[in-house]
Scaffold this motif. Structure first.
Motif, PDB file in Angstrom:
ATOM      1  N   LYS A 118      -5.007  20.152   6.882  1.00 45.44           N
ATOM      2  CA  LYS A 118      -6.197  20.268   6.211  1.00 45.44           C
ATOM      3  C   LYS A 118      -6.936  21.757   6.078  1.00 45.44           C
ATOM      4  CE  LYS A 118      -7.432  15.308   7.140  1.00 45.44           C
ATOM      5  NZ  LYS A 118      -8.236  14.552   8.150  1.00 45.44           N
ATOM      6  N   THR A 119      -6.751  22.376   7.297  1.00 45.04           N
ATOM      7  CA  THR A 119      -7.258  23.785   7.144  1.00 45.04           C
ATOM      8  C   THR A 119      -6.233  24.474   6.311  1.00 45.04           C
ATOM      9  OG1 THR A 119      -7.847  23.596   9.420  1.00 45.04           O
ATOM     10  CG2 THR A 119      -7.670  25.833   8.657  1.00 45.04           C
ATOM     11  N   TRP A 120      -5.131  24.319   6.311  1.00 47.14           N
ATOM     12  CA  TRP A 120      -3.938  24.824   5.434  1.00 47.14           C
ATOM     13  C   TRP A 120      -4.195  24.753   3.949  1.00 47.14           C
ATOM     14  CZ3 TRP A 120      -0.516  22.971   1.751  1.00 47.14           C
ATOM     15  CH2 TRP A 120       0.359  24.161   1.314  1.00 47.14           C
ATOM     16  N   CYS A 121      -4.851  23.399   3.684  1.00 48.80           N
ATOM     17  CA  CYS A 121      -5.077  22.982   2.412  1.00 48.80           C
ATOM     18  C   CYS A 121      -6.167  23.934   1.717  1.00 48.80           C
ATOM     19  CB  CYS A 121      -5.484  21.660   2.413  1.00 48.80           C
ATOM     20  SG  CYS A 121      -4.074  20.701   2.379  1.00 48.80           S
ATOM     21  N   GLU A 122      -7.283  24.296   2.809  1.00 47.34           N
ATOM     22  CA  GLU A 122      -8.462  24.949   2.288  1.00 47.34           C
ATOM     23  C   GLU A 122      -8.012  26.141   2.078  1.00 47.34           C
ATOM     24  OE1 GLU A 122     -11.361  23.715   1.417  1.00 47.34           O
ATOM     25  OE2 GLU A 122     -11.414  21.837   2.286  1.00 47.34           O
ATOM     26  N   THR A 123      -7.202  26.790   2.824  1.00 48.86           N
ATOM     27  CA  THR A 123      -6.807  28.244   2.686  1.00 48.86           C
ATOM     28  C   THR A 123      -5.682  28.315   1.505  1.00 48.86           C
ATOM     29  OG1 THR A 123      -6.515  28.406   5.141  1.00 48.86           O
ATOM     30  CG2 THR A 123      -5.439  30.057   4.008  1.00 48.86           C
ATOM     31  N   THR A 124      -4.897  27.534   1.303  1.00 46.84           N
ATOM     32  CA  THR A 124      -4.024  27.494   0.144  1.00 46.84           C
ATOM     33  C   THR A 124      -4.653  27.321  -1.051  1.00 46.84           C
ATOM     34  OG1 THR A 124      -2.219  26.567   1.456  1.00 46.84           O
ATOM     35  CG2 THR A 124      -2.116  26.524  -0.846  1.00 46.84           C
ATOM     36  N   ALA A 125      -5.667  26.421  -1.077  1.00 41.33           N
ATOM     37  CA  ALA A 125      -6.605  26.196  -2.433  1.00 41.33           C
ATOM     38  C   ALA A 125      -7.126  27.641  -2.764  1.00 41.33           C
ATOM     39  CB  ALA A 125      -7.630  24.955  -2.172  1.00 41.33           C
ATOM     40  N   LEU A 155      -8.202  21.427  -4.005  1.00 39.44           N
ATOM     41  CA  LEU A 155      -8.006  22.431  -5.019  1.00 39.44           C
ATOM     42  C   LEU A 155      -9.234  22.251  -5.877  1.00 39.44           C
ATOM     43  CD1 LEU A 155      -4.305  22.179  -5.787  1.00 39.44           C
ATOM     44  CD2 LEU A 155      -5.332  24.441  -5.244  1.00 39.44           C
ATOM     45  N   LEU A 156      -9.270  20.963  -6.227  1.00 41.13           N
ATOM     46  CA  LEU A 156     -10.410  20.614  -7.297  1.00 41.13           C
ATOM     47  C   LEU A 156     -11.814  20.755  -6.464  1.00 41.13           C
ATOM     48  CD1 LEU A 156      -8.720  17.514  -8.625  1.00 41.13           C
ATOM     49  CD2 LEU A 156      -9.358  19.650 -10.013  1.00 41.13           C
ATOM     50  N   VAL A 157     -12.107  20.470  -5.408  1.00 34.51           N
ATOM     51  CA  VAL A 157     -13.229  20.404  -4.689  1.00 34.51           C
ATOM     52  C   VAL A 157     -13.315  21.224  -3.443  1.00 34.51           C
ATOM     53  CG1 VAL A 157     -15.387  19.326  -4.123  1.00 34.51           C
ATOM     54  CG2 VAL A 157     -13.905  18.422  -5.901  1.00 34.51           C
ATOM     55  N   PRO A 158     -13.182  22.282  -3.369  1.00 38.16           N
ATOM     56  CA  PRO A 158     -12.926  23.265  -1.881  1.00 38.16           C
ATOM     57  C   PRO A 158     -14.103  22.968  -1.105  1.00 38.16           C
ATOM     58  CG  PRO A 158     -13.150  24.823  -3.775  1.00 38.16           C
ATOM     59  CD  PRO A 158     -13.147  23.568  -4.607  1.00 38.16           C
ATOM     60  N   ARG A 159     -13.816  23.024   0.179  1.00 41.09           N
ATOM     61  CA  ARG A 159     -14.853  22.584   1.072  1.00 41.09           C
ATOM     62  C   ARG A 159     -16.130  23.722   1.090  1.00 41.09           C
ATOM     63  NH1 ARG A 159     -17.768  23.098   5.599  1.00 41.09           N
ATOM     64  NH2 ARG A 159     -18.313  21.405   6.612  1.00 41.09           N
ATOM     65  N   ALA A 160     -15.795  24.870   0.943  1.00 42.95           N
ATOM     66  CA  ALA A 160     -16.716  26.136   0.864  1.00 42.95           C
ATOM     67  C   ALA A 160     -17.774  25.895  -0.459  1.00 42.95           C
ATOM     68  CB  ALA A 160     -16.001  27.297   0.905  1.00 42.95           C
ATOM     69  N   GLY A 161     -16.939  25.739  -1.488  1.00 39.27           N
ATOM     70  CA  GLY A 161     -17.527  25.478  -2.945  1.00 39.27           C
ATOM     71  C   GLY A 161     -18.738  24.284  -2.693  1.00 39.27           C
ATOM     72  N   LEU A 162     -18.146  23.079  -2.249  1.00 40.34           N
ATOM     73  CA  LEU A 162     -18.998  22.066  -2.151  1.00 40.34           C
ATOM     74  C   LEU A 162     -20.158  22.322  -1.278  1.00 40.34           C
ATOM     75  CD1 LEU A 162     -19.308  18.960  -2.704  1.00 40.34           C
ATOM     76  CD2 LEU A 162     -18.025  18.448  -1.095  1.00 40.34           C
ATOM     77  N   ALA A 163     -19.957  23.007  -0.165  1.00 39.34           N
ATOM     78  CA  ALA A 163     -20.998  23.228   0.755  1.00 39.34           C
ATOM     79  C   ALA A 163     -22.225  24.096  -0.082  1.00 39.34           C
ATOM     80  CB  ALA A 163     -20.629  24.149   2.001  1.00 39.34           C
ATOM     81  N   ILE A 164     -21.655  25.202  -0.916  1.00 41.15           N
ATOM     82  CA  ILE A 164     -22.663  25.732  -1.424  1.00 41.15           C
ATOM     83  C   ILE A 164     -23.537  25.163  -2.675  1.00 41.15           C
ATOM     84  CG2 ILE A 164     -22.946  27.824  -3.237  1.00 41.15           C
ATOM     85  CD1 ILE A 164     -20.321  29.047  -1.664  1.00 41.15           C
ATOM     86  N   ALA A 165     -22.716  24.449  -3.381  1.00 42.75           N
ATOM     87  CA  ALA A 165     -23.262  23.627  -4.568  1.00 42.75           C
ATOM     88  C   ALA A 165     -24.229  22.541  -4.167  1.00 42.75           C
ATOM     89  CB  ALA A 165     -22.064  22.919  -5.371  1.00 42.75           C
ATOM     90  N   TYR A 166     -24.025  22.254  -2.671  1.00 36.80           N
ATOM     91  CA  TYR A 166     -24.763  20.981  -2.288  1.00 36.80           C
ATOM     92  C   TYR A 166     -26.151  21.403  -1.769  1.00 36.80           C
ATOM     93  CZ  TYR A 166     -25.565  16.614   0.227  1.00 36.80           C
ATOM     94  OH  TYR A 166     -26.228  15.468   0.678  1.00 36.80           O
ATOM     95  N   ARG A 167     -26.042  22.720  -1.785  1.00 31.56           N
ATOM     96  CA  ARG A 167     -27.558  23.359  -1.389  1.00 31.56           C
ATOM     97  C   ARG A 167     -28.532  23.028  -2.587  1.00 31.56           C
ATOM     98  NH1 ARG A 167     -25.561  28.691   0.625  1.00 31.56           N
ATOM     99  NH2 ARG A 167     -24.077  27.988   2.046  1.00 31.56           N
ATOM    100  N   SER A 168     -27.883  23.175  -3.793  1.00 31.53           N
ATOM    101  CA  SER A 168     -28.754  23.302  -4.860  1.00 31.53           C
ATOM    102  C   SER A 168     -28.576  21.835  -5.448  1.00 31.53           C
ATOM    103  CB  SER A 168     -28.553  24.242  -5.962  1.00 31.53           C
ATOM    104  OG  SER A 168     -27.007  24.314  -6.069  1.00 31.53           O
ATOM    105  N   ALA A 169     -27.849  20.975  -5.454  1.00 36.28           N
ATOM    106  CA  ALA A 169     -27.843  19.519  -5.914  1.00 36.28           C
ATOM    107  C   ALA A 169     -27.075  18.511  -4.884  1.00 36.28           C
ATOM    108  CB  ALA A 169     -27.160  19.750  -7.255  1.00 36.28           C
TER     109      ALA A 169
END
Ligand SMILES: [Zn+2]
Length: 190
Positions: free
Chosen positions: A6-13, A138-152
């Protein structure tokens, strides 16, 4: 699933998204990723030797029996995506196929029956699970989701901004623990 996968996926994405000049919160266009990977993307109507009957079979009568298929010939890969499906599903199907390629899985075979029907074979379940996980990342990376979740926090708004279905977005929210973590952080600051 393999340890560390799972970590490899986040790095690869992140690596592929950076190559496409995308920030973590940006939606990923799988067609652009396909181009980056040198993969040709077709709809059933683009297949030159597909009989009209097979094409109808694939897109009308039997449209739910398949999402996408990849054919590899030498160094060239061609992915056919079911154009009868909703755009979010097509994006998810294409990303799933690209994930198989990134993961270097043996591609599914495509055969023609004597009657000219397409016979699609599939990957093993473990490879399917891996491709699902990588394509979701790839479509919803954890880092991006965490940022987006703060505003919506509304899954529909988030799904829309990542260009995925609400089901996919909710799945990523659960699997990444982003919602739980945000809730804990809120409780902590009270
Ligand atoms: Zn698959």
């Amino acid at each position: 699933m393999r340890r560390g996968f799972k970590t490899w996926c986040e790095t690869t994405a992140e690596k592929y998204r950076t190559a496409l000049r995308l920030k973590p919160v940006h939606p990923l266009d799988p067609v652009e990723l396909a181009t980056h990977l040198g993969v040709i993307v077709w709809r059933p109507e683009d297949v030159p030797e597909l009989s009209e009957e097979s094409r109808r079979q694939l897109t009308n009568h039997d449209s739910d029996s398949w999402s996408a298929v990849t054919i590899r010939d030498g160094g060239t890969s061609l992915t056919i995506v079911n154009s009868a499906h909703a755009p979010t599903r097509q994006r998810s199907s294409l990303t799933h196929e690209l994930a198989h390629l990134i993961l270097d899985h043996e591609p599914g075979r495509i055969d023609l029956s004597p009657a000219g029907h397409l016979l699609l074979s599939s990957f093993e379940q473990e490879q399917e699970d891996e491709a699902d996980w990588l394509s979701g990342t790839l479509l919803v990376p954890r880092a991006g989701l965490a940022i987006a979740y703060r505003s919506a926090q509304d899954p529909r708004i988030l799904a829309n901004s990542f260009g995925v279905s609400v089901d996919m977005l909710n799945w990523r929210l659960r699997m990444t623990g982003v919602a739980t973590q945000a809730r804990r952080a809120r409780n902590w600051s009270r």
